[in-house]
Design an enzyme around this catalytic site. Structure first.
Site, PDB file in Angstrom:
ATOM      1  N   ASP A  16       0.830  -1.209   0.000  1.00 13.05           N
ATOM      2  CA  ASP A  16       0.000   0.000   0.000  1.00 13.05           C
ATOM      3  C   ASP A  16       0.866   1.261   0.000  1.00 13.05           C
ATOM      4  O   ASP A  16       2.098   1.209   0.238  1.00 13.05           O
ATOM      5  CB  ASP A  16      -0.896  -0.042   1.250  1.00 13.05           C
ATOM      6  CG  ASP A  16      -2.216   0.706   1.074  1.00 13.05           C
ATOM      7  OD1 ASP A  16      -2.324   1.508   0.130  1.00 13.05           O
ATOM      8  OD2 ASP A  16      -3.125   0.487   1.900  1.00 13.05           O
ATOM      9  N   ASP A  39     -10.753   2.272  -3.283  1.00  8.04           N
ATOM     10  CA  ASP A  39     -11.288   2.017  -1.942  1.00  8.04           C
ATOM     11  C   ASP A  39     -12.804   2.090  -1.930  1.00  8.04           C
ATOM     12  O   ASP A  39     -13.446   1.690  -0.963  1.00  8.04           O
ATOM     13  CB  ASP A  39     -10.723   3.043  -0.946  1.00  8.04           C
ATOM     14  CG  ASP A  39      -9.364   2.618  -0.427  1.00  8.04           C
ATOM     15  OD1 ASP A  39      -8.943   1.477  -0.696  1.00  8.04           O
ATOM     16  OD2 ASP A  39      -8.707   3.428   0.260  1.00  8.04           O
TER      17      ASP A  39
HETATM   18  C1  DGJ Z   1      -5.832   1.853   1.892  1.00  7.36           C
HETATM   19  C2  DGJ Z   1      -6.217   0.626   1.099  1.00  7.36           C
HETATM   20  O1  DGJ Z   1      -6.662   0.979  -0.169  1.00  7.36           O
HETATM   21  C3  DGJ Z   1      -7.265  -0.146   1.914  1.00  7.36           C
HETATM   22  O2  DGJ Z   1      -7.716  -1.256   1.179  1.00  7.36           O
HETATM   23  C4  DGJ Z   1      -6.647  -0.572   3.209  1.00  7.36           C
HETATM   24  O3  DGJ Z   1      -5.591  -1.476   2.953  1.00  7.36           O
HETATM   25  C5  DGJ Z   1      -6.129   0.638   3.973  1.00  7.36           C
HETATM   26  N1  DGJ Z   1      -5.283   1.454   3.162  1.00  7.36           N
HETATM   27  C6  DGJ Z   1      -5.367   0.199   5.208  1.00  7.36           C
HETATM   28  O4  DGJ Z   1      -4.782   1.239   5.870  1.00  7.36           O
END
Ligand code: DGJ
Length: 712
Positions: free
Chosen positions: A453, A523
């Protein structure tokens, strides 16, 4: 096939369906001559001739369509290369020196008229898709250093025309992949990221077609995509003579790369292609190319397993017992990979602390990760883990120890986002730390998958440890180190699979896709919003890397309530994942999920590897969205249909399928019971394509799916 005509000094690159022609003109400049549909072998091109200027204001150097041009000699269009020399000279005039043809690769060496600056234009043509990979290598053979202030990868010139329409992708967090369209008009459109990473706002992809004469499946489309995960730029420019050129590479804003005597600078790859089958054909070519030539293990990248991810269920509240309970439930519906998301490390209770401290949190996992991983394995799944290795919370042991490891300008504020700062991965010590952390994690634990991430963009991109003249190298060296860590990890741990995630789809491009197996699309997991998001994504990228989770309803995104079937069908258009809180599911939910996961496994290869047809796009507030995927071997087609809301008793539009063999017989199979009752059980490809299929969708937020299996 690449040919060179000694008499005319014309190069011709032919692939199965395209021809690309360039030549050396009388000024020894490398000039574009043709890019489009395949021409006959005997078609002859006269020698390239520089364009006349236009009055005393636009000189031939500006009006001539160059393949790659230095800034100098009265050039007013976008240059590919701009250099400042130590004596203050900033004039650069590149001329052809020599070339080399090696199979499907062509290298053209150019040199400045007086200075020992050499540039090699590199072309590699993919015979099947016609996609050409271009880049440039800049070499300093002078006796001094110089600073590159703009180093693009390539310029693509379109045939003359004034009716061009540009498509590009825009977005923001939670709303990536919006398809934009606008006419190409005099002047310049700049698509870019100045954020240090690819970004959610624009994606480094473009497609240009001819307005009026094109529809989604017919007509000429020129398209391209940059393989670069740092700040990038693509300019689309129509010049004073109505010629259209597209240039791109690392962003020239705040760019500066000092090249010492004897050093080389290799630009990222810029891929370009042509389709005569409309924007749909352009997407399919890119998808095929990504699968066959870009992704790790291409041309046989592994199919994506059905995964479960704990993020939306638990957020940071992960622990051994809770994850084990979720794993049991996930396994019961046929999940193949269990992924623990954020929260397992350091002093991570929320997003204020922990990033940088990559040890297992002893309160949450008193016996380390092994018991959980063993449990996941005993349930027949493999195990994946979330990491965000390029970031640090100021509240972490790492930051307290290494205040100088983050991007910063001396004595200036360090702007936080999500309570975190960006580690300067360009620094060799940071690169080593990050690599070692990940290597150790993989050595000590049986981990099959990393979700990597990256939850903020850059600010104050300084690198005080190096000479001020070299600080801007951070834009390039950071990304090169990011790529080299991915490559080295993959080499040491050949079975590892990696997802590129950046707060959703903020780091998706053809650079990172060479080193990662899948990407997190957004997201925003609302299954209705996803139709638009996924639709835009597939203009540039294959559904085979597009992770799509089934999450809870009502969604956190907009409190919309959608049936579990609808949510599954939306996600089944990509690489299926489950992100719901399984602790809240009813026995009926588990039954539905089990059935739909099994159905997905039966169509996964078609969705992930097949040819995608957008039968109805959800763009422009369309009430419907319909996609069809046809398997590579032509034996299966799968159709997903969604209705937002029906009005005034109108039936759902009839669906005219594509990509089938008109003469073959296909058996239709409803994955639910939404086919019109008079639908024949079997019919020819011609019937399904010309007569079409009716599905009975009425009401709000309805969905249906069916498959066609070829019988002969
Ligand atoms: C952003 C990601 O896109 C989410 O799926 C998740 O992993 C969060 N970060 C976790 O902090």
């Amino acid at each position: 096939m690449i040919r060179f005509d000694e008499n005319t000094k014309v190069f011709r690159i032919d692939t199965s369906k395209t021809t690309y022609v360039l030549g050396i003109n009388e000024n020894q400049q490398v000039q574009s001559l043709y890019w489009g549909a395949r021409l006959a072998d005997g078609d002859h091109f006269a020698a390239a001739k520089a364009m006349p200027g236009h009055s005393s204001f636009d000189l031939p150097v500006t009006t001539t369509p160059h393949e790659y041009v230095g800034w100098g000699g009265g050039l007013y269009v976008e240059p590919d290369l701009k250099i400042t020399f130590p004596d203050g000279n900033r004039d650069l005039a590149l001329k052809y020196v020599s070339h080399k043809i090696n199979g499907d690769e062509l290298d053209i060496l150019m040199k400045d008229i007086s200075l020992e600056v050499y540039v090699t234009l590199q072309y590699k043509a993919d015979g099947e898709t016609g996609i050409i990979r271009r880049s440039a290598e800049i070499e300093n053979r002078t006796n001094e250093q110089f600073t590159i202030e703009q180093a693009f990868s390539a310029t693509w010139n379109l045939p003359r025309g004034t009716d061009y329409r540009l498509r590009y992708l825009s977005g923001r967090w939670g709303a990536e992949w919006n398809v934009q369209q606008q006419p190409v008009q005099p002047g310049k459109t700049v698509l870019e990221s100045r954020r240090g990473t690819t970004g959610h706002q624009n994606n480094p992809w473009f497609a240009i077609d001819r307005e009026g004469s094109n529809d989604s499946e017919h007509g000429s489309v020129w398209f391209g995509a940059l393989g670069w995960s740092g700040s990038w730029e693509i300019t689309v420019e129509q010049d004073t003579l109505q010629q259209v050129r597209i240039s791109g590479g690392p962003n020239s804003f705040d760019f500066g790369y000092r090249l010492q005597k004897g050093e080389h600078f290799q630009t990222p790859y810029f891929y370009g292609g042509y389709s005569s089958e409309g924007i749909g054909g352009a997407s399919r070519l890119l998808h095929r190319f990504e699968i066959d030539s870009i992704l790790p293990h291409a041309p046989h990248p592994a199919l994506r397993p059905v995964l479960y991810n704990s993020w939306e269920a638990t957020e940071f509240n992960v622990d051994e017992a809770g994850q084990m309970a979720l794993a049991e439930k996930a396994a019961s519906i046929g999940v193949e990979r269990f992924v623990m998301d954020d929260g397992w490390f350091g002093q991570r209770k929320d997003d204020h602390a922990g990033l940088g401290d990559w040890y297992v949190n002893p309160q949450k996992f008193p016996h380390g990760l092994k018991p959980l991983i063993d449990k996941v394995h005993s349930l027949g799944m493999d195990f994946g883990l979330w990491v965000e290795p390029e970031m640090v919370n100021p509240d972490s042991d790492l930051y307290r120890k290494h205040l100088d490891w983050v991007l910063n300008f001396s004595g200036r504020p360090r702007t936080e986002a999500r309570n975190q700062l960006v580690l300067n991965l360009a620094r060799p010590d940071v690169r080593e730390y990050v690599f070692n952390v990940l290597d150790k994690l993989l050595n000590e634990n049986d981990i099959a998958f990393l979700k990597w991430d990256y939850n903020r963009n850059w600010s104050e991109p300084g690198w005080p440890a190096v000479a001020p003249e070299d600080e801007k190298k951070v834009y390039v060296d950071f990304i090169r180190n990011y790529y080299s860590i991915l490559a080295e990890l993959r080499e040491k741990h050949p079975k590892i699979e990696i997802e590129s995630c950046s707060g959703g789809g903020g780091r998706v491009d053809l650079g990172v896709l060479r080193l990662t197996d899948e990407v997190w699309t957004s997201d925003n997991t609302d299954a209705f919003d996803r139709l638009l998001i996924q639709n835009g994504f597939t203009y540039a990228y294959t559904p085979g890397v597009m992770m799509a989770w089934v999450t809870d309803s009502p969604t956190w995104v907009n409190h919309r309530t959608l049936s579990l079937e609808y949510r599954f069908l939306s996600s089944m258009q990509g690489s299926l994942g489950i992100g719901a809180n399984l602790n809240k599911w009813t026995p009926e939910d588990f039954d539905t999920a089990k059935k739909m996961v099994a159905q997905y496994k039966g169509i996964r290869e078609t969705v992930q590897r097949g040819s995608l047809y957008r039968l109805i796009t959800p763009e422009n507030n369309s009430e419907q969205s319909v996609t069809e995927s046809v398997s590579r071997d032509g034996h299966q087609a799968v159709v997903f249909a969604f209705l937002h809301s029906s009005t005034e008793l109108y039936p759902f539009p009839r669906l005219y399928l594509r990509g089938l063999d008109a003469k073959a017989v296909y058996r239709i199979d409803a994955m639910d019971s939404r086919l019109a009752p008079d639908t024949p059980a079997e019919a020819s490809g011609a019937y399904w394509m010309e007569h079409g299929v009716d599905v009975e969708l009425r009401g709000d937020f309805q969905a249906a799916a069916f498959t066609l299996e070829r019988k002969n």
